[in-house]
Design a protein around this motif. Sequence first.
Motif: not given
Length: 233
Positions: A59-82
Amino acid sequence: MFKIKEKLNFKLMRVSKKTRMFWFAILVLLTLVVGKVNAQNRESGIKELWQELYVYKNFNKKWRGEILFNNLYSSEYGNYDWFLEGKSAFKITKWLGVEAIYRQEYYDLNGSKVVEYRPMIRFSGKIKIRDWRIRNRHRIELRMFKIGKTRLRYRTDLKIKPSFNWTNLNLNPYVLEEIFINHNGFSRNRVYVGIEGKICRFEPAIYMLLQSNIKSNNWDNQPIVGIMMGFEL
């Protein structure tokens, strides 16, 4: 005379890059060795894939905004987390910053669906030594669950990245180590070796991660591959 100086400068740049490459290779080897020593190795191949997508705006030299989306696949446990995460960052000085973060995460645990609400605060410091960038962050998390007790957790990480700026993607390798401390003490260790870049407003990255969790007084290793893509608004 000018041509001689130009040739000397070019040779010095080549020597400097070779020196950075040599020390970075040594750093990677040491980091991986430390990760192996810290854990009693029981992994059997890569069983998780992490995918991360984030957008941010300065937004300026001091402030910043962020949005993060994360998902993971685990073949060992058959899970889908996000999870979905929002962040507001403030630069106190050129080298010090603070971030207010909120994460809402959905995952499987022992066959049950878990929803976690996680407000966090993170302090970070960074320095630049010639062509090396070093960053250290400290995070305090308040982990609140739809069902279950509220918990506190502390995390700290150290990231070291030389400046090579390979190709027009400005690719640079890095190593990072992170430790987790909860009410039971030191509970998790992560060692990353990756490469990240930037072209225009896009920031691609890929990494290998060795995550070590303590289970019944033993350390259990889990190799993970992660890919990231960032976009500056």
